[in-house]
Design an enzyme around this catalytic site. Structure first.
Site, PDB file in Angstrom:
ATOM      1  N   THR A  68       0.830  -1.201   0.000  1.00  0.00           N
ATOM      2  CA  THR A  68       0.000   0.000   0.000  1.00  0.00           C
ATOM      3  C   THR A  68       0.867   1.253   0.000  1.00  0.00           C
ATOM      4  O   THR A  68       0.574   2.235  -0.689  1.00  0.00           O
ATOM      5  CB  THR A  68      -0.938   0.002   1.219  1.00  0.00           C
ATOM      6  OG1 THR A  68      -1.744  -1.188   1.186  1.00  0.00           O
ATOM      7  CG2 THR A  68      -1.850   1.211   1.205  1.00  0.00           C
ATOM      8  N   ARG A  79      -1.496 -13.559   7.645  1.00  0.00           N
ATOM      9  CA  ARG A  79      -2.236 -12.493   8.327  1.00  0.00           C
ATOM     10  C   ARG A  79      -1.634 -12.227   9.707  1.00  0.00           C
ATOM     11  O   ARG A  79      -1.904 -11.195  10.316  1.00  0.00           O
ATOM     12  CB  ARG A  79      -3.718 -12.859   8.518  1.00  0.00           C
ATOM     13  CG  ARG A  79      -4.567 -13.056   7.276  1.00  0.00           C
ATOM     14  CD  ARG A  79      -4.412 -11.976   6.264  1.00  0.00           C
ATOM     15  NE  ARG A  79      -3.365 -12.296   5.310  1.00  0.00           N
ATOM     16  CZ  ARG A  79      -2.754 -11.417   4.535  1.00  0.00           C
ATOM     17  NH1 ARG A  79      -3.059 -10.149   4.617  1.00  0.00           N
ATOM     18  NH2 ARG A  79      -1.810 -11.786   3.691  1.00  0.00           N
ATOM     19  N   GLU A 116      -4.018  -5.244  -6.314  1.00  0.00           N
ATOM     20  CA  GLU A 116      -4.513  -6.625  -6.185  1.00  0.00           C
ATOM     21  C   GLU A 116      -4.792  -7.228  -7.561  1.00  0.00           C
ATOM     22  O   GLU A 116      -5.848  -7.827  -7.803  1.00  0.00           O
ATOM     23  CB  GLU A 116      -5.786  -6.668  -5.326  1.00  0.00           C
ATOM     24  CG  GLU A 116      -5.638  -6.087  -3.929  1.00  0.00           C
ATOM     25  CD  GLU A 116      -4.842  -6.975  -2.983  1.00  0.00           C
ATOM     26  OE1 GLU A 116      -4.311  -8.009  -3.442  1.00  0.00           O
ATOM     27  OE2 GLU A 116      -4.743  -6.630  -1.797  1.00  0.00           O
TER      28      GLU A 116
END
Length: 763
Positions: free
Chosen positions: A34, A615, A226
């Site tokens: 990001t 994650r 993405e």
């Protein structure tokens, strides 16, 4: 040199500053993707590129909003003029401008999933087709897949291969349903989610009044986040937008093939794998440093994904050397699994001083949440489930929105059917059915049919009152903002009075939900925001309805509250937590039983597990149970093959491991005894030095499972996976018979298999 570039590592810096030509950024998990995307856009602006000429496509509105804020801090308020948002939101905005060129009103309605299903149900009923054979979800999926592959209703009906497939599935009339569905949407001035891309593609391809060149000239720099999640249609649009006379193909894609997990939605991993063959002289930049996770998590993920054949090779690494090993939790039952996980959450909270919102329970399917909810409640642990009923799908919310949709587009047949007699105003089902039939016969909108069709004096009077309500709101909409129109709609329609009359707890909640919708509209009209391309933000009712229609669940997450997050792994994509529990790690669950016969689908399941593992920042727990209730009965599952693929040096558990023999989906396994410390005895060995488990030598053509009711204790049996064994005992009766079997080639505890599913051949 700009200060923001000094904070980047060499690979990130290269990705940010390589502005011309096609660029493919392969961004591993936790690698600052990001930041790179944000800084690249800011660097374009600081290098003199107008934000008007930049198109940045994301997969959530939330991501776009957050990036815009970060870009503003670096490049200034010009970021408000960026064309940044989801594929659907950006293309819907353009379609509003160009709608007349494809025969649509500029205020077209966007049908959500429930609207689409409602329309399809009506068509299936009209055609007198069996609703079980023509299951609405299945039919909708077929139509969606056709649009994603750019197959029109006319092409669908002429494609022998597709028609044959439908005949085999005993649904030969899907092409007729598709044609009627498309026609009804057009008649209603409505597009479903797929249409926002499908119609936009044809707008560019057919190029009325030079619209393609117009947007090709405007969007001189295109960025796609993405990219591994894009489908055939999205990629086709990208290629149309980026190629024009004199173009340098300034396309930058950012993604990770190892995190491609949405094939069931049409995502095509070949888009990213083959990108270098579609564009000329592509610059490939790999972001391989992971800033998120510890070395045990990173190396486990690296080793795991190495089993997939089709991939862009990369080696993710981290400087975070400290942290506990990956914990594998084995339990006897699913209820014990839930209880142990709840206990570990409390332990991690006390031992590592974690807040609840720093922990997440991830599962393969939503149905797995029940037991965890139960034990979290017993332990007084706050939690929130994501992926349930969206706020905007609640009945009272959809009821008010139906009135507002009619104000904007009176031809919206699904909104009309919902609002016309709710609250009840004397327009019965018989009258509505007559209107629908008349509408179909005359091929006119339901609104026009309602006004033209002769009705009884009572019904006519009721219809006129309804028309007056909508007309009054339409007049308001010309001069007042969305919030004021909505408040008036809640009163004029009778919805507020109806909800206030219900003083039950549920009734009070419904009224609060409607008021919450109105509060959201108040916030919408008062927000100081700019639209895409620097336009003054549109506060109209039409604009609000479009924003609502394009919201996703993840756009509404609130990370400030303190609760444990429960969600599917698919929903967790892009998120991170200090502690992650991946539960239900068993064969037939993860990987799903629906994928076991297809190597490509197994690879996607492995990528999904890779996403789950990555994650976690510090604490990763993988749990599985010997037995669990599924479909109303106890089922016994083996531990997931993915647990066997994790490297022993990063695992904290006495778990049986395997040697991998050969490569690819046809490789064999040799089970090994665990060492006293929980490690694995033995090591990876070449195929010619290792004796394979006999199950991998079974001749599939000669293997014939025996009837389950013939299996008895003492018999010798053959299993496709475990080889030869002896039945030690049988428990239970009928469909619940469970056999305990010792297999010759497997050391350790005998296997307990439910005979109904075991597929054993008596020898």
């Amino acid at each position: 040199m700009s200060q923001y570039l000094d904070s980047l590592n060499p690979s990130q810096r290269e990705a940010v500053t390589t502005l011309e030509g096609p660029v493919m950024v392969i961004a591993g998990p936790g690698s600052g993707k990001t930041r790179v995307l944000t800084y690249r856009i800011a660097h374009l602006m600081n290098s003199g590129v107008s934000p008007w000429n930049i198109l940045a496509l994301t997969f959530t509105n939330k991501a776009a909003k957050e990036m815009k804020e970060r870009i503003k801090d670096i490049a200034g308020p010009g970021s408000r003029s960026l064309w940044m948002g989801t594929f659907h939101s950006i293309f819907a905005r353009i379609l509003r401008r160009e709608a007349d060129k494809i025969g649509y009103p500029s205020d077209f309605t966007i049908y959500d999933t429930e609207d689409s299903k409602s329309l399809l149900k009506a068509i299936i009923k009209e055609m007198k087709l069996d609703k079980n054979t023509y299951n609405v979800n299945g039919v909708r999926a077929r139509i969606s897949a056709a649009k994603t592959q750019l197959i029109s209703p006319e092409q669908y009906g002429k494609n022998d291969r597709i028609l044959e497939r439908d005949r085999i599935s005993r649904r030969p009339y899907i092409h007729v349903i598709y044609e009627r569905y498309a026609r009804r949407c057009e008649r209603a001035g409505a597009m479903d989610f797929d249409d926002l891309l499908y119609k936009f593609y044809y707008l560019l391809r057919d190029n009325p009044e030079g619209v393609r060149e117009k947007y090709q000239e405007q969007f001189q720099y295109i960025l796609v986040d993405e990219f591994q999640d894009t489908n055939y249609l999205q990629y086709a649009i990208l290629k149309l937008l980026s190629r024009y006379a004199g173009s340098k193909e300034n396309v930058c894609i950012v993604g990770d093939d190892a995190q491609s997990i949405y094939a069931f939605r049409g995502a095509d991993i070949s888009n990213i794998l083959d990108f270098q063959t579609e564009f000329n002289e592509v610059k490939v930049i790999k972001l391989e440093q992971n800033y998120r996770s510890t070395i045990h998590i990173v190396n486990s993920a690296n080793h795991l994904i190495g089993f997939n054949k089709k991939q862009i090779k990369k080696k993710i690494w981290t400087e975070k050397k400290e942290g506990p090993k990956v914990k594998i939790l084995k339990t006897l039952t699913d209820t014990e699994e839930a209880k142990r996980v709840a206990g570990l959450i409390q332990e991690y909270r006390n031992r590592y001083f974690l807040d609840y919102n720093e922990m997440a329970i991830l599962y393969r399917t939503n149905a797995q949440s029940r037991a965890f909810e139960e034990y979290l409640r017993k332990a007084n642990i706050p939690y929130k489930i994501f992926g349930g009923l969206s706020f905007f799908q609640r009945k009272e919310v959809k009821d008010l929105l139906a009135y507002l949709r009619l104000v904007v587009n009176e031809n919206d047949s699904e909104a009309l059917k919902r609002a016309i007699n709710y609250p009840k105003r004397g327009i019965g089902k018989t009258s509505i059915d007559k209107m629908i039939e008349y509408s179909n016969q005359k091929d006119i909108s339901l609104w026009r049919a309602m006004k033209e069709l002769p009705m009884s004096p009572r019904a006519s009077a009721s219809i006129q009152k309804f028309v007056d309500i909508i007309q009054h709101l339409k007049n308001m909409d010309k001069t007042q903002n969305a919030y004021e129109v909505a408040v008036e709609a809640s009163k004029r329609s009778g919805l507020e009075k109806l909800l206030k009359s219900d003083v039950s707890v549920e009734g009070v909640n419904r009224l609060e939900n409607m008021h919450s919708l109105l509060d959201g509209m108040k916030e919408f009209v008062e927000a100081d925001e700019m639209g895409a391309g620097g336009e003054v933000s549109d506060k109209s009712l039409s604009s609000y309805l479009q924003d609502v229609a394009l919201l996703t669940d993840m756009d509404n997450t609130n990370t400030e509250e303190d609760y444990v997050t429960l969600m599917t792994i698919h929903s967790a994509k892009g998120l991170e937590f200090d502690a992650v529990f991946v539960v239900g790690m068993e064969e037939n669950i993860f990987p799903s039983f629906m994928t076991l016969k297809n190597p490509e689908q197994i690879d996607e399941e492995r990528r999904l597990f890779y996403v789950a593992v990555t994650r976690s920042k510090r604490l990763l727990t993988l749990s599985h149970a010997n037995s669990r209730y599924q479909y109303g009965e106890i089922r016994y599952n083996e531990a997931s093959r993915f647990l066997e693929e994790l490297p022993e040096e990063h695992i904290d558990a006495p778990t049986p491991k395997v040697k991998v023999i050969g490569e690819g989906p046809s490789r064999g396994y040799q089970r090994q005894e665990s060492s006293p410390r929980g490690g694995v005895q033995g090591h990876f060995a070449p195929r010619n030095k290792t004796k394979q488990v006999s199950s991998f030598k079974v001749d599939v053509s000669s293997f014939t499972p025996s009837p389950a009711d013939q299996i008895q204790a003492g018999q010798k049996v053959l299993h496709m996976k475990f080889g030869e064994g002896q039945v030690l005992s049988i428990e239970g009766s009928r469909d619940k018979r469970v056999a305990t079997i010792r297999f010759d080639q497997i050391n350790g505890e005998p296997k307990r298999l439910m005979l109904k599913f075991a597929k054993l051949q008596i020898l």
